[in-house]
Design a protein around this motif. Structure first.
Motif, PDB file in Angstrom:
ATOM      1  N   GLY A 614     -21.084 -28.561   2.552  1.00 23.77           N
ATOM      2  CA  GLY A 614     -19.691 -28.905   2.821  1.00 23.77           C
ATOM      3  C   GLY A 614     -18.951 -29.308   1.563  1.00 23.77           C
ATOM      4  N   LEU A 615     -19.599 -30.112   0.724  1.00 22.57           N
ATOM      5  CA  LEU A 615     -18.954 -30.559  -0.510  1.00 22.57           C
ATOM      6  C   LEU A 615     -18.865 -29.440  -1.534  1.00 22.57           C
ATOM      7  CD1 LEU A 615     -20.410 -34.162  -0.867  1.00 22.57           C
ATOM      8  CD2 LEU A 615     -18.274 -33.420   0.177  1.00 22.57           C
ATOM      9  N   LYS A 616     -19.837 -28.506  -1.504  1.00 22.13           N
ATOM     10  CA  LYS A 616     -19.724 -27.318  -2.367  1.00 22.13           C
ATOM     11  C   LYS A 616     -18.495 -26.508  -1.973  1.00 22.13           C
ATOM     12  CE  LYS A 616     -24.584 -26.576  -3.570  1.00 22.13           C
ATOM     13  NZ  LYS A 616     -25.734 -25.662  -3.422  1.00 22.13           N
ATOM     14  N   ASN A 617     -18.276 -26.359  -0.634  1.00 21.89           N
ATOM     15  CA  ASN A 617     -17.097 -25.623  -0.162  1.00 21.89           C
ATOM     16  C   ASN A 617     -15.814 -26.302  -0.614  1.00 21.89           C
ATOM     17  OD1 ASN A 617     -18.724 -23.786   1.125  1.00 21.89           O
ATOM     18  ND2 ASN A 617     -18.644 -24.812   3.119  1.00 21.89           N
ATOM     19  N   VAL A 618     -15.815 -27.639  -0.581  1.00 15.73           N
ATOM     20  CA  VAL A 618     -14.636 -28.398  -1.010  1.00 15.73           C
ATOM     21  C   VAL A 618     -14.305 -28.093  -2.472  1.00 15.73           C
ATOM     22  CG1 VAL A 618     -13.874 -30.729  -1.591  1.00 15.73           C
ATOM     23  CG2 VAL A 618     -14.832 -30.279   0.652  1.00 15.73           C
ATOM     24  N   GLU A 619     -15.320 -28.103  -3.333  1.00 18.58           N
ATOM     25  CA  GLU A 619     -15.098 -27.822  -4.748  1.00 18.58           C
ATOM     26  C   GLU A 619     -14.582 -26.406  -4.962  1.00 18.58           C
ATOM     27  OE1 GLU A 619     -18.950 -28.840  -6.374  1.00 18.58           O
ATOM     28  OE2 GLU A 619     -18.153 -30.731  -7.144  1.00 18.58           O
ATOM     29  N   THR A 620     -15.146 -25.450  -4.197  1.00 19.77           N
ATOM     30  CA  THR A 620     -14.693 -24.058  -4.320  1.00 19.77           C
ATOM     31  C   THR A 620     -13.243 -23.922  -3.910  1.00 19.77           C
ATOM     32  OG1 THR A 620     -16.928 -23.274  -3.857  1.00 19.77           O
ATOM     33  CG2 THR A 620     -15.147 -21.678  -3.584  1.00 19.77           C
ATOM     34  N   ARG A 621     -12.882 -24.578  -2.813  1.00 20.78           N
ATOM     35  CA  ARG A 621     -11.503 -24.475  -2.302  1.00 20.78           C
ATOM     36  C   ARG A 621     -10.501 -25.093  -3.277  1.00 20.78           C
ATOM     37  NH1 ARG A 621     -11.029 -22.797   2.871  1.00 20.78           N
ATOM     38  NH2 ARG A 621     -12.863 -22.834   4.222  1.00 20.78           N
ATOM     39  N   ILE A 622     -10.825 -26.280  -3.827  1.00 24.07           N
ATOM     40  CA  ILE A 622      -9.857 -26.939  -4.711  1.00 24.07           C
ATOM     41  C   ILE A 622      -9.678 -26.128  -5.990  1.00 24.07           C
ATOM     42  CG2 ILE A 622     -11.434 -28.442  -5.992  1.00 24.07           C
ATOM     43  CD1 ILE A 622      -8.022 -29.471  -4.550  1.00 24.07           C
ATOM     44  N   LYS A 623     -10.748 -25.477  -6.459  1.00 23.52           N
ATOM     45  CA  LYS A 623     -10.630 -24.634  -7.651  1.00 23.52           C
ATOM     46  C   LYS A 623      -9.731 -23.429  -7.382  1.00 23.52           C
ATOM     47  CE  LYS A 623     -15.048 -25.854  -9.805  1.00 23.52           C
ATOM     48  NZ  LYS A 623     -16.418 -25.381 -10.117  1.00 23.52           N
ATOM     49  N   SER A 624      -9.745 -22.928  -6.132  1.00 25.97           N
ATOM     50  CA  SER A 624      -8.947 -21.746  -5.809  1.00 25.97           C
ATOM     51  C   SER A 624      -7.450 -22.016  -5.905  1.00 25.97           C
ATOM     52  CB  SER A 624      -9.295 -21.253  -4.396  1.00 25.97           C
ATOM     53  OG  SER A 624      -8.785 -22.139  -3.411  1.00 25.97           O
ATOM     54  N   ILE A 625      -7.049 -23.302  -5.853  1.00 28.34           N
ATOM     55  CA  ILE A 625      -5.620 -23.632  -5.989  1.00 28.34           C
ATOM     56  C   ILE A 625      -5.373 -24.399  -7.296  1.00 28.34           C
ATOM     57  CG2 ILE A 625      -5.165 -23.591  -3.506  1.00 28.34           C
ATOM     58  CD1 ILE A 625      -5.299 -26.653  -3.509  1.00 28.34           C
ATOM     59  N   ASN A 626      -6.323 -24.255  -8.223  1.00 27.67           N
ATOM     60  CA  ASN A 626      -6.208 -24.877  -9.554  1.00 27.67           C
ATOM     61  C   ASN A 626      -6.060 -26.399  -9.490  1.00 27.67           C
ATOM     62  OD1 ASN A 626      -6.325 -22.369 -10.954  1.00 27.67           O
ATOM     63  ND2 ASN A 626      -4.169 -22.027 -10.455  1.00 27.67           N
ATOM     64  N   GLY A 627      -6.739 -26.982  -8.508  1.00 26.77           N
ATOM     65  CA  GLY A 627      -6.719 -28.437  -8.394  1.00 26.77           C
ATOM     66  C   GLY A 627      -7.998 -29.059  -8.931  1.00 26.77           C
ATOM     67  N   LEU A 628      -8.104 -30.375  -8.821  1.00 23.61           N
ATOM     68  CA  LEU A 628      -9.278 -31.110  -9.282  1.00 23.61           C
ATOM     69  C   LEU A 628      -9.770 -32.023  -8.173  1.00 23.61           C
ATOM     70  CD1 LEU A 628      -8.112 -32.210 -12.853  1.00 23.61           C
ATOM     71  CD2 LEU A 628      -9.824 -30.473 -12.344  1.00 23.61           C
ATOM     72  N   ILE A 629     -11.096 -32.197  -8.085  1.00 21.57           N
ATOM     73  CA  ILE A 629     -11.662 -33.178  -7.157  1.00 21.57           C
ATOM     74  C   ILE A 629     -12.854 -33.835  -7.829  1.00 21.57           C
ATOM     75  CG2 ILE A 629     -13.170 -31.477  -6.006  1.00 21.57           C
ATOM     76  CD1 ILE A 629     -12.629 -33.140  -3.402  1.00 21.57           C
ATOM     77  N   THR A 630     -12.951 -35.147  -7.718  1.00 23.94           N
ATOM     78  CA  THR A 630     -14.105 -35.879  -8.239  1.00 23.94           C
ATOM     79  C   THR A 630     -14.638 -36.768  -7.127  1.00 23.94           C
ATOM     80  OG1 THR A 630     -12.663 -37.640  -9.088  1.00 23.94           O
ATOM     81  CG2 THR A 630     -13.299 -35.881 -10.618  1.00 23.94           C
TER      82      THR A 630
END
Length: 647
Positions: A614-630
């Protein structure tokens, strides 16, 4: 304790320099002089260690007043150097800085590069002592650059070491590590005081990044090279704490016990109390049935007698944890004491930790109040850290820019002519390559579009497979169980209704997770409905500033990704965290959105996050909109996610 180490390091270096400098200048006096004049008498008292610092400072001022030729008399520099030293010992740091700057100007007029470099190095020390770390960094940088011209590798290394220490404290871990490694290249191999300090700085940076295995490596090197027993003990204690973070309790306990047996802390009550407190707390973490209450309380009483304010803060934290399950009322008492002490110390991080404990221990109404305060303080702390680092980066940039501006004054008009010729050539090349660039861009866009379609198809297939599996594993199996109960048992009607309600809730969750997403003007309402749907009798969801942030203005493709990201985080909470409170805050600047997620669940080790799909999917999704997540989490410390993306 960190500042104490660096203070001692600076003090040793400056004391040696000051004594050597002043001794050499005293020898300038004529050996034929048989009677000391009044200036010499005042200067003699200025250096007299048997007099108190205020008296010595008064004598230095009297000597300055007696000197008639203020521009050429070399004794002025000697007096100013001693005044800096005396102001420092009197903790009048602003005055020490002011005199130091005056001495720099004198040496600039004399064009004495060696003296200027040392003055800047000394200025950095007093800035550091006065908690002006950014100014200290710039002073060290100026000193280093002069020593580079002078070819003094030892002093270059010492300045780089101090810069690395400052950067680590300001959160610039990459810059700190770079300067630390550079410092090791310049320092003499026998300069163990600085080498050990550099290893310790690298270890601290690694620990703050939660890279604990790396921290262990560098702490061990710092301990091996340390020549001062008190410093070695502090580094060993830090190493033991890192082992505790990794849950290697036996190693941690062994180090703490060795520090107590070694006797190096016998003359330092505060340091010994810190080790005894950590030893008892670690023993309890290793075995929750271990009775360490007497040890923890004994340390608490010692710290009260010593008025050790930071130590009391740590004792309250450990006692609150210890009594959490044994006696929640006592735990609550210590959590409140910790919160009060942290506010007295103005420590935002400790206030946050105390509020986490209060949220778990207080009544639900009071806990919600603390949670609102927690979110507000957490956001403020994050903004403050970001602003501090931004300010520091700007200072570094300004320092480089000043140098560039000075170089620009030396550029001749021939550069302009050369630029015109280059412009002509560039225009010809540009015209020829424009078509190639356009074609390449079109090809790239087509490739991206095709790739996006493939990813969407894969996502649809993945979603369908997941739904089918959930329907089979969860809904269908529960329905079979209910049918068997109806057919073969005599369970009461209420029990069957409860079972049917569970099936209904399962189907509702599947619907929430896979329903179509409303975008555009209805997106905000859709997202709020999703988040609040996770409210249960055991979990409370708090939304902050969601109404004030214009989520409906986000591009539709980004709305979809943000919806799915928040959905994944909530499902992750529901599956893993056992949280009773979840807070989600929204914030917007001119062109950027921020979403901060925080829960008080059981958290996880950082290494566990890497295997959660689930968290891998979150990172993939945020990268697709040029965002950041930590992500920020550790065992029994809750879970946080910080999201940012452009409009």
């Amino acid at each position: 304790m960190k500042n104490l180490k660096f203070t001692f390091l600076f003090f040793v270096v400056f004391s040696c320099f000051l004594i050597a400098s002043c001794t050499s200048k005293e020898e300038v006096k004529s050996s034929n002089t048989t009677a000391l004049d009044s200036i010499s008498l005042f200067m003699k008292d200025m250096k007299n260690n048997d007099l108190d610092f205020n008296t010595r400072l008064n004598r230095a001022n009297r000597a300055l007043q007696k000197i008639e030729n203020k521009r050429s008399d070399t004794r002025i520099e000697q007096i100013l150097a001693y005044k800096i030293y005396l102001f420092g010992n009197l903790k009048q740091l602003d005055s020490a800085v002011s005199i130091n700057k005056a001495l720099i100007q004198i040496n600039i007029e004399k064009n004495d590069s060696v003296a200027i470099a040392n003055n800047y190095y000394q200025l950095a020390y007093y800035y550091f002592q006065n908690d002006k770390k950014d100014s200290a960094f710039i002073a060290n940088k100026l000193s280093k650059e002069i020593y580079i011209k002078l070819g003094d590798s030892s002093k270059i290394g010492e300045n780089l070491a101090q810069m690395a220490i400052i950067q680590s404290g300001l959160g610039d871990f990459i810059g700190s590590d770079n300067n630390a490694i550079q410092a090791l290249k310049y320092l003499d191999k026998d300069n163990l005081v600085y080498i050990s300090a550099i290893y310790n700085s690298i270890a601290i940076s690694a620990k703050k990044r939660k890279d604990y295995k790396e921290a262990i490596y560098w702490y061990n090197k710092a301990i091996e090279t340390s020549t001062i027993n008190s410093f070695k003990a502090v580094k060993s204690g830090n190493l033991a704490v890192v082992y505790r973070y990794l849950q290697e309790y036996d190693k941690s306990i062994a180090i703490f016990e060795e520090l107590i047996k070694g006797g190096s802390l016998d003359n330092d009550i505060k340091a010994k109390s810190r080790v005894l407190d950590n030893l008892a707390y670690t023993k309890w973490l290793a075995n929750e049935n271990e009775n360490v209450s007497d040890d923890l309380l004994a340390v608490l009483n010692t710290r009260r007698e010593e008025n050790d304010l930071w130590g009391l803060n740590a004792s309250y934290a450990h006692l609150a944890d210890y009594y959490k399950n044994k006696n929640p009322d006592i735990a609550l008492k210590y959590a409140r004491k910790m919160y009060k002490q942290a506010k007295l110390l103005n420590s935002a991080e400790d206030q946050l930790e105390a509020m986490q404990k209060l949220i778990e221990l207080e009544t639900s109404v009071k806990a919600k109040e603390y949670y609102h305060t927690y979110i507000k303080l957490s956001d403020s702390l994050m903004d403050a850290e970001r602003n501090k680092l931004n300010k520091f980066e700007k200072l570094k940039y300004d320092s480089e820019k000043n140098r560039e501006d000075n170089l620009q004054l030396k550029i001749t008009n021939s550069k302009k002519e050369l630029q015109l010729e280059k412009e002509k050539t560039r225009n010809i090349i540009g015209a020829a390559s424009s078509g190639t660039v356009v074609l390449g861009l079109l090809g790239f866009l087509y490739y991206r579009k095709q790739k996006h379609r493939q990813e969407k198809r894969a996502e649809v297939y993945k979603t369908e497979t997941r739904i089918a599996k959930k329907l089979h594993d969860e809904v269908a199996n529960n329905m079979v169980n209910i049918m068997n109960k109806v057919q073969y048992t005599e369970d009461p009607k209420e029990q069957l209704l409860d079972d049917l309600e569970k099936v209904y809730l399962l189907t509702r969750d599947i619907s929430h997770q896979n329903n179509s997403i409303e975008t555009g003007v209805h997106f905000k309402k859709s997202l709020k409905n999703l988040l609040t749907s996770f409210n249960t009798t055991t979990t409370t969801i708090i939304l902050k500033n969601s109404s004030e942030v214009t989520l409906e203005e986000i591009a539709k493709d980004k709305q979809i990704e943000i919806y799915r990201i928040m959905q994944e985080l909530m499902v992750n909470m529901q599956k893993h965290s056992k949280a009773t409170l979840v807070a989600i805050s929204f914030k917007r600047t001119a062109d950027e959105y921020f979403i901060n997620y925080s829960d008080n669940g059981k958290g996880a080790d950082q290494s566990e996050l890497k295997v959660r799909n689930g968290l891998k999917n979150v990172e993939t999704r945020i990268k697709s909109i040029n965002g950041l997540i930590t992500f920020e989490t550790s065992l029994n410390k809750g879970f946080k996610a910080f999201i940012s993306f452009k409009k």
